[in-house]
Design an enzyme around this catalytic site. Structure first.
Site, PDB file in Angstrom:
ATOM      1  N   ASP A 259      -9.355  -1.301   1.959  1.00  0.00           N
ATOM      2  CA  ASP A 259      -9.093  -0.982   3.359  1.00  0.00           C
ATOM      3  C   ASP A 259     -10.032  -1.740   4.260  1.00  0.00           C
ATOM      4  O   ASP A 259      -9.628  -2.349   5.250  1.00  0.00           O
ATOM      5  CB  ASP A 259      -9.291   0.510   3.599  1.00  0.00           C
ATOM      6  CG  ASP A 259      -8.203   1.320   2.956  1.00  0.00           C
ATOM      7  OD1 ASP A 259      -8.437   2.499   2.686  1.00  0.00           O
ATOM      8  OD2 ASP A 259      -7.122   0.750   2.724  1.00  0.00           O
TER       9      ASP A 259
ATOM     10  N   ASP B 173       0.827  -1.194   0.000  1.00  0.00           N
ATOM     11  CA  ASP B 173       0.000   0.000   0.000  1.00  0.00           C
ATOM     12  C   ASP B 173       0.863   1.245   0.000  1.00  0.00           C
ATOM     13  O   ASP B 173       0.671   2.155  -0.807  1.00  0.00           O
ATOM     14  CB  ASP B 173      -0.876  -0.038   1.246  1.00  0.00           C
ATOM     15  CG  ASP B 173      -1.993   0.960   1.149  1.00  0.00           C
ATOM     16  OD1 ASP B 173      -2.674   1.141   2.156  1.00  0.00           O
ATOM     17  OD2 ASP B 173      -2.180   1.547   0.072  1.00  0.00           O
TER      18      ASP B 173
END
Lengths: 315, 294
Positions: free
Chosen positions: B214, B118
């Site tokens: 997420d 990420d």
């Protein structure tokens, strides 16, 4: 028993906190965030103190009471830390609440007017999370099979009145209620100290009272396992009452007004005043809606800004 | 892991070449299969565990209702709360699927790896997500085709510009695939990869948009904690997730750039998870078993 006992324990132990939450916090997103931050600070303090307990237990043989003391001190320190964080974040909070959104208590911009409300929010956060941590594992085992207090009675052949026995869930529920309300009271006291400590020399009294009462209540509860639980709980509730009265004094009331208010709230609960108010409010609202005159379909004149003449503009 | 990189790059390439239809088809297929098939098997397992006998017609009917409403609310217009509910359901079902089929350590390693990915993907100049964001803003194109969690600001005044904008930007984000380790031969789908969305956190006119990936990883971590440890740990992880997110979001809105929303909350949650196993839970048990208030 089983799941019904668990659910009822949860409802009983968290109804004060739910009531406080719905009255003061639920309508305002900033306060919800502060609530969760309060929980987080308590969690961090518990982390530090449990690591300290782990470290101490490898060094000293019998560290439980010492580590309990350390835990309490660290909790109070985390309260102070939250206060400092909130003070620094005042400007940030200003920016959020001035955007024309839902306004927080009429002075988050000025920590003066709203500090007790913020202290309530933070204290409730800490109280709820500490009560949850205290009771969650116990309530989860209540949902399983088994009867509380049975094995001991079977073994010895009679019911020992010094053991919690079948009143164990009640003890947990009372402890959870105590924890929630105590944290609210202690936070208000400690933040009052932090706020005034620069200016008045006697300002440390509320904070010291909070720490002393915390230690007293915690060490008193260690008597619980010896069977004096009725005595312990009554003393703890008495201390809670004293703390709440003290908070009332801090917030500007007097003991007299406190007693009057308690009496009044009992009377109100008895006469169902809140329900009556609610019903009346709804009636008034519908009446108001019906009383608004229908707007004429014709255009109004340009100068219809004068207050009080909007209903009489000529077509 | 490699799957992840591959599909992210493939998705960005598709986007650059304006193959919108391929992307939307992929997304629709993924969400439909998730909502219908996984939901069916999950509820079937639930019914078995609770000893509720479910007949085939009724379970088919219920699954169809649930999945149909979900598809409708995700890819077409629906009430905001319903849309959010179904996005959360998507993330939860993905996480459940991953949890059922992966061993414990794999879950942890994948969490760590994806946090690193990420950071790499969003912040470094060669990351595909950064390219995606830049090309999108260069084209002035706000209609990304995909699924984002859209939480409009909490103002309840009927601001029509805000709501129409949120409607048009609802179907906007990009889906990629995660789940590098799962390639079972008896997998239910032909494409055993699961959708994972890019994790852009942006604020547009007071609305905060958070990528679905997420949510999948938060749910994954919480599900893992719930499976293997007492409730207090779960609570600690949940709270630290929340607080991590609370810290990340204002940082994003203040800096007005896309930031990786994944690593920070997961980091705090992982910290609390491991320390809870070692220190927190024993200490708390010691206090609460003897009814000592702390």
């Amino acid at each position: 028993m089983g799941i019904v006992l668990t659910v009822s324990c949860y409802i009983a132990s968290f109804s004060p906190s739910i009531a406080l939450f719905y009255s003061f916090i639920a309508h305002d997103p900033v306060r919800i965030i502060l609530f969760f931050l309060g929980s987080f600070f308590w969690l961090v303090s518990l982390l530090i103190s449990s690591l300290a307990w782990l470290g101490l237990s490898t060094v000293l043989p019998n560290t439980f009471l010492v580590s309990l003391g350390v835990c309490i001190v660290v909790q109070e320190l985390s309260r102070v830390a939250y206060f400092m964080l909130l003070k620094k974040a005042q400007k940030g909070l200003n920016k959020i609440t001035r955007h024309g959104q839902i306004s927080v208590a009429p002075g988050v911009s000025d920590l003066h007017n709203a500090r007790h409300m913020l202290a309530l929010v933070c204290g409730l956060g800490m109280g709820v999370i500490s009560a949850l941590f205290y009771t969650m594992n116990a309530f989860a085992t209540f949902a399983g099979p088994g009867t509380i207090g049975l094995p001991m009675a079977l073994e010895t052949g009679h019911i020992d009145s010094n053991r919690a026995g079948k009143y164990l869930p009640l003890c947990y529920v009372l402890s959870a209620i105590l924890l929630t309300l105590f944290h609210v009271a202690w936070t208000i006291m400690v933040w009052d100290t932090c706020h005034k400590i620069g200016r008045f020399p006697t300002a440390f009294v509320p904070g010291a009272a909070a720490v002393v009462s915390h230690l007293f209540v915690a060490f008193l509860s260690s008597l619980n396992s010896r069977g004096f639980y009725i005595l312990v709980f009554s003393v703890q509730f008495l201390v809670l009452l004293i703390c709440i009265a003290y908070c009332n004094v801090i917030m500007g009331g007097t003991i007299q007004s406190f007693v009057t208010a308690i009496g009044q709230s009992f009377v109100d609960a008895f006469t169902l005043k809140q329900i009556r108010n609610f019903v009346e409010e709804r009636k008034m609202r519908t009446q108001q809606r019906q009383a608004v005159p229908d707007e004429p379909m014709t255009e109004r004149g340009g100068a219809s800004d004068e207050p009080g003449t909007s209903n009489t503009v000529d077509a | 892991m490699i799957f992840l990189v591959l599909t992210t790059t493939m998705g960005v390439v598709c986007y650059k070449k304006r193959l919108y239809k391929a992307i939307t088809a992929y997304i629709i297929a993924n969400s439909v299969s998730l909502l219908l098939v996984y939901a069916f098997f999950h509820f079937h397992n639930l019914a078995q565990a609770c000893s509720i006998p479910m007949s085939v017609p009724s379970s088919v009917f219920l699954t169809f209702q649930f999945g149909g409403l979900g598809v409708l609310s995700l890819h077409w217009k629906a009430h905001r709360r319903l849309h959010q509910f179904y996005l959360v359901m998507l993330a939860a079902l993905t996480a459940l699927f991953l949890l059922k089929n992966l061993p414990d350590w794999t879950v942890w390693i994948s969490i760590v790896a994806i946090s690193i990915w990420d950071i790499v993907a969003v912040l470094t100049p060669c990351g595909p997500l950064k390219m995606l964001v830049e090309t999108a803003s260069r084209r002035g194109d706000n209609n990304f085709p995909a699924i984002l969690y859209n939480s409009s600001s909490y103002v309840e005044t009927p601001e029509t510009p805000d709501t129409t904008r949120s409607h048009s930007t609802q179907l906007t984000e990009f889906s990629n695939s995660s789940n590098a380790n799962l390639l079972q031969s008896d997998s239910l789908l032909t494409t055993p990869v699961l959708p994972r969305r890019t994790r852009e956190v942006r604020e547009v006119e007071g609305t905060i948009r958070l990528g679905m990936g997420d949510f999948v990883f938060y749910s994954l971590m919480l599900g893992n904690a719930a499976q293997t440890s007492p409730l207090t740990t779960v609570l600690a992880c949940f709270l630290s997730n929340l607080v991590g997110l609370t810290i990340t979001l204002p940082v994003v809105s203040l800096s007005q750039t896309a930031l990786p929303a994944l690593p920070f909350p997961l980091l705090i949650a992982a910290l609390f998870y491991f320390s809870s196993h070692v220190a927190l839970t024993p200490f708390t048990n010691l206090c609460s078993l003897t009814l000592i208030l702390f």
